[in-house]
Every structure is written in structure tokens, then in C-alpha cells.
Write an enzyme that holds these catalytic residues in place. Structure first.
Site, PDB file in Angstrom:
ATOM      1  N   CYS A   1      31.193  43.542  52.337  1.00 52.11           N
ATOM      2  CA  CYS A   1      31.271  44.816  51.637  1.00 52.11           C
ATOM      3  C   CYS A   1      31.173  45.981  52.622  1.00 52.11           C
ATOM      4  O   CYS A   1      32.063  46.191  53.432  1.00 52.11           O
ATOM      5  CB  CYS A   1      30.196  44.859  50.551  1.00 52.11           C
ATOM      6  SG  CYS A   1      30.469  46.088  49.269  1.00 52.11           S
ATOM      7  N   HIS A   2      30.092  46.754  52.581  1.00 50.93           N
ATOM      8  CA  HIS A   2      29.887  47.880  53.494  1.00 50.93           C
ATOM      9  C   HIS A   2      29.246  47.440  54.816  1.00 50.93           C
ATOM     10  O   HIS A   2      29.066  48.259  55.709  1.00 50.93           O
ATOM     11  CB  HIS A   2      29.003  48.950  52.839  1.00 50.93           C
ATOM     12  CG  HIS A   2      29.698  49.728  51.768  1.00 50.93           C
ATOM     13  ND1 HIS A   2      29.988  49.194  50.532  1.00 50.93           N
ATOM     14  CD2 HIS A   2      30.167  50.997  51.752  1.00 50.93           C
ATOM     15  CE1 HIS A   2      30.597  50.113  49.791  1.00 50.93           C
ATOM     16  NE2 HIS A   2      30.722  51.212  50.507  1.00 50.93           N
TER      17      HIS A   2
END
Length: 170
Positions: free
Chosen positions: A103-104
Site C-alpha cells: 500500500c503506502h
């Protein structure tokens, strides 16, 4: 001695992006060590899960671990403002050691200056940042570049966890 996997994490982590890989690693016999600014601190995930930090970034060395996991949410963006976490991550990239980010999570890579030419993926909004930093960004569930495994979202966790285990057990 049990092999240890480091997890760089702080408040607002995407809960399942920590709990799911952590459970997978522990079932495979690894000790998962949550690392933040201070040991024994309680952090809270985006969905409200409470986690207890195992070790301070000041008390660990990257070479004490066989791999590094960076879960997503707002945690990586906060950690990349602290050079200690950037340097810890950089060690794994420079030495081509097992590094897993979802994800991030890959936001931390940008600060290392080591994304140029690396194949990876991330959450949609981070993909452009990685591309600007020179990464070869692919919109796939899991992208493996040597010992670097990246993934996009919680929906990709089954493939991400499988890739982690495959890399560590091959």
C-alpha cells in the site's frame, strides 16, 4: 535461535496490512518485531487495533533481522520524516535483503533515493510518486524485484503473504 523480521510502524497503520503478514510470518516460525520511536509504546491502527511496540529504532540494527516489513496506511508517510527509519530501510535496499511493503509502505523507499530502476507497485496514489522517483511501477497485485516484494492494497494480501513466504523459504 528464531529468525526475526523487523516491522517499521507507527500510529494510523492500515491494521490488516500489519496483522495479516505478521500472522503469516509467525505461523511460519519467524519472530516479528514491531519497531517505532520507543519500546512498549501503544500505537493505534486506522481501524482502531492497538499494537504494542517491541523495540525502539535506537535499540535495533538492521543486520539483526532476516527481513523488513513495511505495512501501509498513514504510518510510512510519518516514518519517512525520521532519518533513522529511512536509514534502516535503506540498509535492506542497498544489500538486496528481503523487504516487503504494501500500500503506502513504498513511500519510505522514496526517501532512500534507491527507487530508480526498481520494479514495484503500491497504492494508486503512491504509484506516481514512485514513478517520479525513477521506479518502474506496475499495477499488479504483487511485484517482485530480486528480494523486494511490493503490493497494492488489503485485497492483495493473500498474494502478498504467499510471495513473502516463498521468498523467505526458497
Amino acid at each position: 535461535m528464531t529468525e526475526k523480521v523487523a516491522v517499521l510502524v507507527t500510529d494510523m497503520v492500515e491494521d490488516v496490512e500489519l496483522t495479516s503478514p505478521k500472522e503469516t510470518l509467525e505461523k511460519a516460525g519467524y519472530e516479528v518485531v514491531l519497531i517505532e520511536k520507543e519500546a512498549d509504546k501503544k500505537i493505534t491502527g486506522k481501524k482502531g487495533t492497538s499494537f504494542t511496540i517491541d523495540a525502539s529504532i535506537d535499540d535495533v540494527q538492521p543486520n539483526d533481522f532476516v527481513a523488513l516489513l513495511i505495512p501501509g496506511g498513514f504510518s510510512p508517510d510519518q516514518l519517512r520524516a525520521d532519518q533513522r527509519f529511512v536509514d534502516f530501510t535503506k540498509y535492506f535496499l542497498e544489500n538486496d535483503l528481503p523487504l516487503f511493503a504494501i500500500c503506502h509502505g513504498p513511500q519510505l523507499f522514496i526517501q532512500t533515493g534507491l527507487t530508480n530502476g526498481r520494479s514495484m507497485t503500491s497504492y494508486l496514489t503512491v504509484q506516481a510518486d514512485l514513478a517520479y522517483a525513477g521506479a518502474d511501477v506496475k499495477d499488479e497485485a504483487v511485484v517482485i524485484d530480486h528480494n523486494l516484494v511490493t503490493s497494492r492494497t488489503p485485497d492483495d494480501l493473500p498474494e502478498f503473504n504467499q510471495a513473502i513466504l516463498s521468498l523467505l523459504t526458497d
